[in-house]
Design an enzyme around this catalytic site. Structure first.
Site, PDB file in Angstrom:
ATOM      1  N   GLY A  24       0.779  -1.239   0.000  1.00  0.00           N
ATOM      2  CA  GLY A  24       0.000   0.000   0.000  1.00  0.00           C
ATOM      3  C   GLY A  24       0.806   1.281   0.000  1.00  0.00           C
ATOM      4  N   VAL A 105     -10.982  -7.149 -11.695  1.00  0.00           N
ATOM      5  CA  VAL A 105     -12.398  -6.932 -11.418  1.00  0.00           C
ATOM      6  C   VAL A 105     -13.184  -7.392 -12.649  1.00  0.00           C
ATOM      7  CG1 VAL A 105     -12.041  -5.081  -9.743  1.00  0.00           C
ATOM      8  CG2 VAL A 105     -12.287  -4.512 -12.168  1.00  0.00           C
ATOM      9  N   HIS A 121      -0.317   0.306 -13.120  1.00  0.00           N
ATOM     10  CA  HIS A 121       0.387  -0.923 -13.507  1.00  0.00           C
ATOM     11  C   HIS A 121       1.880  -0.617 -13.639  1.00  0.00           C
ATOM     12  CE1 HIS A 121       1.211  -4.742 -15.295  1.00  0.00           C
ATOM     13  NE2 HIS A 121       1.704  -4.177 -16.375  1.00  0.00           N
TER      14      HIS A 121
HETATM   15  C1  GAR Z   1       2.553  -1.311  -7.659  1.00  0.00           C
HETATM   16  O1  GAR Z   1       3.776  -1.233  -8.332  1.00  0.00           O
HETATM   17  C2  GAR Z   1       1.428  -1.567  -8.636  1.00  0.00           C
HETATM   18  O2  GAR Z   1       1.599  -0.975  -9.874  1.00  0.00           O
HETATM   19  C3  GAR Z   1       1.491  -3.077  -8.748  1.00  0.00           C
HETATM   20  O3  GAR Z   1       1.681  -3.513  -7.442  1.00  0.00           O
HETATM   21  C4  GAR Z   1       2.477  -2.540  -6.749  1.00  0.00           C
HETATM   22  C5  GAR Z   1       1.817  -2.244  -5.431  1.00  0.00           C
HETATM   23  O4  GAR Z   1       2.665  -1.535  -4.600  1.00  0.00           O
HETATM   24  N1  GAR Z   1       0.306  -3.582  -9.350  1.00  0.00           N
HETATM   25  C6  GAR Z   1       0.314  -4.578 -10.232  1.00  0.00           C
HETATM   26  O5  GAR Z   1       1.302  -5.200 -10.549  1.00  0.00           O
HETATM   27  C7  GAR Z   1      -1.058  -4.879 -10.825  1.00  0.00           C
HETATM   28  N2  GAR Z   1      -0.907  -5.625 -12.027  1.00  0.00           N
HETATM   29  P1  GAR Z   1       2.107  -0.894  -3.246  1.00  0.00           P
HETATM   30  O6  GAR Z   1       1.251  -1.963  -2.572  1.00  0.00           O
HETATM   31  O7  GAR Z   1       3.325  -0.587  -2.448  1.00  0.00           O
HETATM   32  O8  GAR Z   1       1.316   0.316  -3.615  1.00  0.00           O
END
Ligand code: GAR
EC number: 2.1.2.2
Length: 213
Positions: A24, A105, A121
């Site tokens: 997060g 989703v 992404h």
């Molecule tokens: C982020 O880099 C986001 O883009 C990726 O997960 C990470 C979450 O980081 N999402 C994906 O790969 C979705 N396909 P965070 O929990 O520290 O915000």
């Protein structure tokens, strides 16, 4: 294709629900930005598909309501998708931000919040869709990669692009180092553009996302 704006009233801050699955840090950047009333967006709830994650703890520490909808607690993926949509809808969002939400989703969710769901992404779409963007970019040998904010459609990381940010791939990168570099740029992109979506609204014509009503 055209879509309705994210925000219908310029007077009140946009109501934003954020969905997370992990640490997060992108959520935290939004929580921090939203402290300033001039940002134009209020994080009204944080949802997750799993318990015990730092993303939910971050929401708790900011006194933002949370909810969890786990796929395994429902009889089918469609049932989970509908229930998730109900939980989100209860907070009457103007905008739903998927910030590290590692589930797709489905149709019910997208129908409920048509044109109001954005996802960040960690790759330059349309390259390297899916759940391993940084690893796939590293394996391919690209010299630059980055992050993409897009309006979610029925595909996997295929929706109209709101913004992109570019970072270099260094010779000695491993997946973790590359992803961390991406996330620094990604958080800034997310904060800048969610604020603009909230304050200015947006429209989509022939896949082109433009700010303003
Ligand atoms: C982020 O880099 C986001 O883009 C990726 O997960 C990470 C979450 O980081 N999402 C994906 O790969 C979705 N396909 P965070 O929990 O520290 O915000």
């Amino acid at each position: 294709m055209s879509t309705s704006p994210a925000v219908e009233s310029a007077a009140a801050p946009a109501r934003v629900v954020v969905l997370v699955s992990g640490s997060g840090t992108n959520l935290q950047a939004l929580l921090d930005a939203a402290i300033d009333p001039a940002y134009g967006a209020a994080i009204v709830a944080v949802g997750a598909d799993r318990d015990g994650i730092e993303g939910l703890a971050r929401a708790d520490r900011s006194s933002v309501p949370t909810f969890v909808a786990k796929l395994k607690d429902y009889s089918s993926r469609d049932a989970w998708d509908g229930a998730l949509a109900d939980r989100v809808a209860a907070f009457e969002p103007d905008l739903v931000v998927l910030a590290g939400f590692m589930k797709l989703v489905g149709p019910a969710f997208l129908a409920r919040f048509a044109g109001k769901v954005v996802n960040t992404h960690p790759a330059l779409c349309p390259s390297f869709p899916g759940t391993a963007g940084p690893a796939d970019a590293l394996a391919y040998g690209v010299k630059v990669t980055g992050a993409t904010l897009f309006v979610v459609d029925a595909g996997v990381d295929t929706g109209p692009i709101v913004a992109q940010t570019v970072v270099p791939v260094e010779d000695d990168d491993d997946v973790s180092a590359l992803h961390e570099r991406i996330k620094v740029a990604e958080r800034q992109m997310l904060v800048d553009n969610v604020g603009r979506l909230a304050r200015e609204g947006f429209r989509i014509t022939d896949r082109k996302v433009r700010f303003g009503l």
